[in-house]
Write a protein that holds these residues in place. Structure first.
Motif, PDB file in Angstrom:
ATOM      1  N   PHE A   1       0.847  -1.190   0.000  1.00 15.71           N
ATOM      2  CA  PHE A   1       0.000   0.000   0.000  1.00 15.71           C
ATOM      3  C   PHE A   1       0.883   1.242   0.000  1.00 15.71           C
ATOM      4  N   ASP A   2       0.278   2.384  -0.292  1.00 18.24           N
ATOM      5  CA  ASP A   2       0.997   3.645  -0.384  1.00 18.24           C
ATOM      6  C   ASP A   2       0.979   4.343   0.977  1.00 18.24           C
ATOM      7  N   LEU A   3       2.140   4.404   1.638  1.00 17.97           N
ATOM      8  CA  LEU A   3       2.220   5.026   2.953  1.00 17.97           C
ATOM      9  C   LEU A   3       1.952   6.527   2.870  1.00 17.97           C
ATOM     10  N   ALA A   4       2.309   7.155   1.751  1.00 13.68           N
ATOM     11  CA  ALA A   4       2.024   8.580   1.574  1.00 13.68           C
ATOM     12  C   ALA A   4       0.522   8.833   1.548  1.00 13.68           C
ATOM     13  N   ALA A   5      -0.257   7.866   1.037  1.00 14.84           N
ATOM     14  CA  ALA A   5      -1.714   8.018   1.016  1.00 14.84           C
ATOM     15  C   ALA A   5      -2.285   7.969   2.427  1.00 14.84           C
ATOM     16  N   VAL A   6      -1.659   7.192   3.309  1.00 13.78           N
ATOM     17  CA  VAL A   6      -2.068   7.179   4.712  1.00 13.78           C
ATOM     18  C   VAL A   6      -1.770   8.535   5.347  1.00 13.78           C
ATOM     19  N   ARG A   7      -0.586   9.050   5.095  1.00 15.29           N
ATOM     20  CA  ARG A   7      -0.190  10.364   5.631  1.00 15.29           C
ATOM     21  C   ARG A   7      -1.154  11.457   5.174  1.00 15.29           C
ATOM     22  N   ASP A   8      -1.572  11.403   3.914  1.00 21.43           N
ATOM     23  CA  ASP A   8      -2.411  12.454   3.336  1.00 21.43           C
ATOM     24  C   ASP A   8      -3.902  12.254   3.605  1.00 21.43           C
ATOM     25  N   GLY A   9      -4.264  11.187   4.317  1.00 19.67           N
ATOM     26  CA  GLY A   9      -5.670  10.949   4.622  1.00 19.67           C
ATOM     27  C   GLY A   9      -6.457  10.331   3.497  1.00 19.67           C
ATOM     28  N   LYS A  10      -5.805   9.869   2.457  1.00 17.94           N
ATOM     29  CA  LYS A  10      -6.489   9.270   1.318  1.00 17.94           C
ATOM     30  C   LYS A  10      -6.727   7.773   1.507  1.00 17.94           C
ATOM     31  N   LEU A  11      -5.947   7.135   2.371  1.00 11.85           N
ATOM     32  CA  LEU A  11      -6.102   5.709   2.667  1.00 11.85           C
ATOM     33  C   LEU A  11      -6.338   5.573   4.167  1.00 11.85           C
ATOM     34  N   LYS A  12      -7.522   5.106   4.544  1.00 11.31           N
ATOM     35  CA  LYS A  12      -7.895   5.062   5.955  1.00 11.31           C
ATOM     36  C   LYS A  12      -8.161   3.661   6.465  1.00 11.31           C
ATOM     37  N   SER A  13      -8.029   2.648   5.608  1.00 11.86           N
ATOM     38  CA  SER A  13      -8.291   1.280   6.040  1.00 11.86           C
ATOM     39  C   SER A  13      -7.410   0.310   5.270  1.00 11.86           C
ATOM     40  N   LEU A  14      -6.870  -0.688   5.963  1.00 13.07           N
ATOM     41  CA  LEU A  14      -6.090  -1.739   5.311  1.00 13.07           C
ATOM     42  C   LEU A  14      -6.098  -2.973   6.181  1.00 13.07           C
ATOM     43  N   LYS A  15      -5.802  -4.128   5.582  1.00 11.44           N
ATOM     44  CA  LYS A  15      -5.759  -5.404   6.284  1.00 11.44           C
ATOM     45  C   LYS A  15      -4.306  -5.785   6.552  1.00 11.44           C
ATOM     46  N   VAL A  16      -4.056  -6.299   7.781  1.00  7.55           N
ATOM     47  CA  VAL A  16      -2.697  -6.622   8.199  1.00  7.55           C
ATOM     48  C   VAL A  16      -2.696  -7.913   9.009  1.00  7.55           C
ATOM     49  N   SER A  17      -1.491  -8.436   9.245  1.00  4.09           N
ATOM     50  CA  SER A  17      -1.269  -9.525  10.185  1.00  4.09           C
ATOM     51  C   SER A  17      -0.396  -8.993  11.310  1.00  4.09           C
ATOM     52  N   ILE A  18      -0.659  -9.433  12.547  1.00  2.22           N
ATOM     53  CA  ILE A  18       0.096  -8.965  13.712  1.00  2.22           C
ATOM     54  C   ILE A  18       0.818 -10.144  14.353  1.00  2.22           C
ATOM     55  N   SER A  19       2.099  -9.954  14.630  1.00  2.61           N
ATOM     56  CA  SER A  19       2.934 -11.006  15.207  1.00  2.61           C
ATOM     57  C   SER A  19       3.608 -10.510  16.474  1.00  2.61           C
ATOM     58  N   LYS A  20       3.827 -11.402  17.415  1.00  4.85           N
ATOM     59  CA  LYS A  20       4.621 -11.084  18.587  1.00  4.85           C
ATOM     60  C   LYS A  20       6.089 -11.311  18.248  1.00  4.85           C
ATOM     61  N   ALA A  21       6.955 -10.488  18.806  1.00  4.98           N
ATOM     62  CA  ALA A  21       8.381 -10.575  18.494  1.00  4.98           C
ATOM     63  C   ALA A  21       8.908 -11.979  18.758  1.00  4.98           C
ATOM     64  N   GLY A  22       9.610 -12.527  17.770  1.00  2.00           N
ATOM     65  CA  GLY A  22      10.202 -13.846  17.903  1.00  2.00           C
ATOM     66  C   GLY A  22       9.293 -14.991  17.512  1.00  2.00           C
ATOM     67  N   ALA A  23       8.002 -14.713  17.243  1.00  2.00           N
ATOM     68  CA  ALA A  23       7.066 -15.776  16.880  1.00  2.00           C
ATOM     69  C   ALA A  23       7.310 -16.241  15.454  1.00  2.00           C
ATOM     70  N   ALA A  24       7.081 -17.533  15.206  1.00  2.00           N
ATOM     71  CA  ALA A  24       7.313 -18.098  13.883  1.00  2.00           C
ATOM     72  C   ALA A  24       6.205 -17.753  12.902  1.00  2.00           C
ATOM     73  N   SER A  25       5.015 -17.437  13.418  1.00  2.00           N
ATOM     74  CA  SER A  25       3.885 -17.117  12.547  1.00  2.00           C
ATOM     75  C   SER A  25       3.033 -16.039  13.211  1.00  2.00           C
ATOM     76  N   PRO A  26       2.206 -15.342  12.416  1.00  2.00           N
ATOM     77  CA  PRO A  26       1.365 -14.285  12.991  1.00  2.00           C
ATOM     78  C   PRO A  26       0.401 -14.810  14.045  1.00  2.00           C
ATOM     79  N   GLU A  27       0.152 -13.998  15.062  1.00  3.29           N
ATOM     80  CA  GLU A  27      -0.809 -14.365  16.091  1.00  3.29           C
ATOM     81  C   GLU A  27      -2.230 -14.055  15.644  1.00  3.29           C
ATOM     82  N   TRP A  28      -2.379 -12.996  14.823  1.00  2.00           N
ATOM     83  CA  TRP A  28      -3.684 -12.641  14.276  1.00  2.00           C
ATOM     84  C   TRP A  28      -3.536 -12.277  12.805  1.00  2.00           C
TER      85      TRP A  28
END
Length: 247
Positions: free
Chosen positions: A102-129
């Motif tokens: 995704f375009d990080l500049a679009a987030v800064r400028d308010g043009k992109l307000k939603s995106l899907k991500v995965s969240i991991s704990k440090a050192g984990a082999a796979s995402p927790e969510w």
């Protein structure tokens, strides 16, 4: 990253007399902003802080595109698993990765307000969510990085977060430099959301801006909250330390 954290320490900021103009903190002049067409499209890994309802994101910026935009993001995070039990992202080190570039500049400028991500704990082999929705609320602060930027000579941190959940963030200024994020608890004062949105600076007195001088658990350095009265707080946890060098 930091599974066992020693007890938090008291960090007292001593207000020094106002120095003469010639000796006040000076930030080296930065190169003139260039008109560029560099792409800022990428997956942009970020440190996650706070809670799903009041989350704060710190992209791991570098001095080269597409990650040479430094910003602090206030957001809400949504996931079906959190309807009954919500995680505390400040209890450890968590990072997120976007599911698609995704375009990080679009987030800064308010043009992109939603995106899907995965969240991991440090050192984990796979995402927790997986499939977490990021709903961007605001961009309290941002700065464009340049590989020829001059480093700020003094050790500075910005205060960000919410009135009940505050963090010290060491921003990049010039190469070499480092990301450093600490969760802190102020004892003798509180910040409003408006004050935190300005990212007030903490100047650690007589400490150079080098990795060896960064704040560490167990230290008791003296410092100054620029243009403010003395304050004291506890450093509760180190969430991130990451060195960055321009190529």
């Amino acid at each position: 990253m930091h599974a066992d954290v020693p007890p938090a320490f008291h960090f007292v900021l001593a207000q020094a007399p106002t120095p003469p103009v010639s000796s006040r903190l000076e930030v080296p002049p930065q190169p003139a902003t260039e008109v560029r067409s560099e792409s800022m499209v990428g997956t942009h890994p970020m440190l996650v802080m706070g809670t799903p309802e009041a989350a704060f994101l710190w992209p791991l910026a570098t001095f080269t595109p597409p990650d040479n935009l430094q910003l602090f993001i206030s957001a809400k995070l949504v996931h079906p698993a959190w309807k009954t039990r919500k995680p505390d992202f400040s209890s450890g080190s968590y990072t997120l990765q976007a599911d698609a570039p995704f375009d990080l500049a679009a987030v800064r400028d308010g043009k992109l307000k939603s995106l899907k991500v995965s969240i991991s704990k440090a050192g984990a082999a796979s995402p927790e969510w997986k499939g977490v929705e990021v709903q961007v609320k605001a961009i309290p602060w941002h700065s464009q990085l340049h590989p020829r930027s001059a480093s700020v000579p003094r050790l500075l941190y910005r205060v960000f977060g919410s009135p009940g959940n505050t963090f010290l963030v060491h921003e990049l200024s010039g190469s070499p430099d480092f990301h450093h994020v600490l969760k802190v608890k102020f004892k003798d004062r509180s910040f409003t959301a408006e004050q935190l949105a300005l990212g007030p600076l903490v100047d650690v007195n007589d400490m150079p801006n080098v990795r060896g001088a960064r704040l560490k658990l167990g230290d008791s350095p003296q410092g100054t909250l620029l243009d403010e009265k003395p304050v004291s707080f506890k450093v509760e946890r180190e969430l991130l330390f990451h060195e960055v060098v321009a190529p």
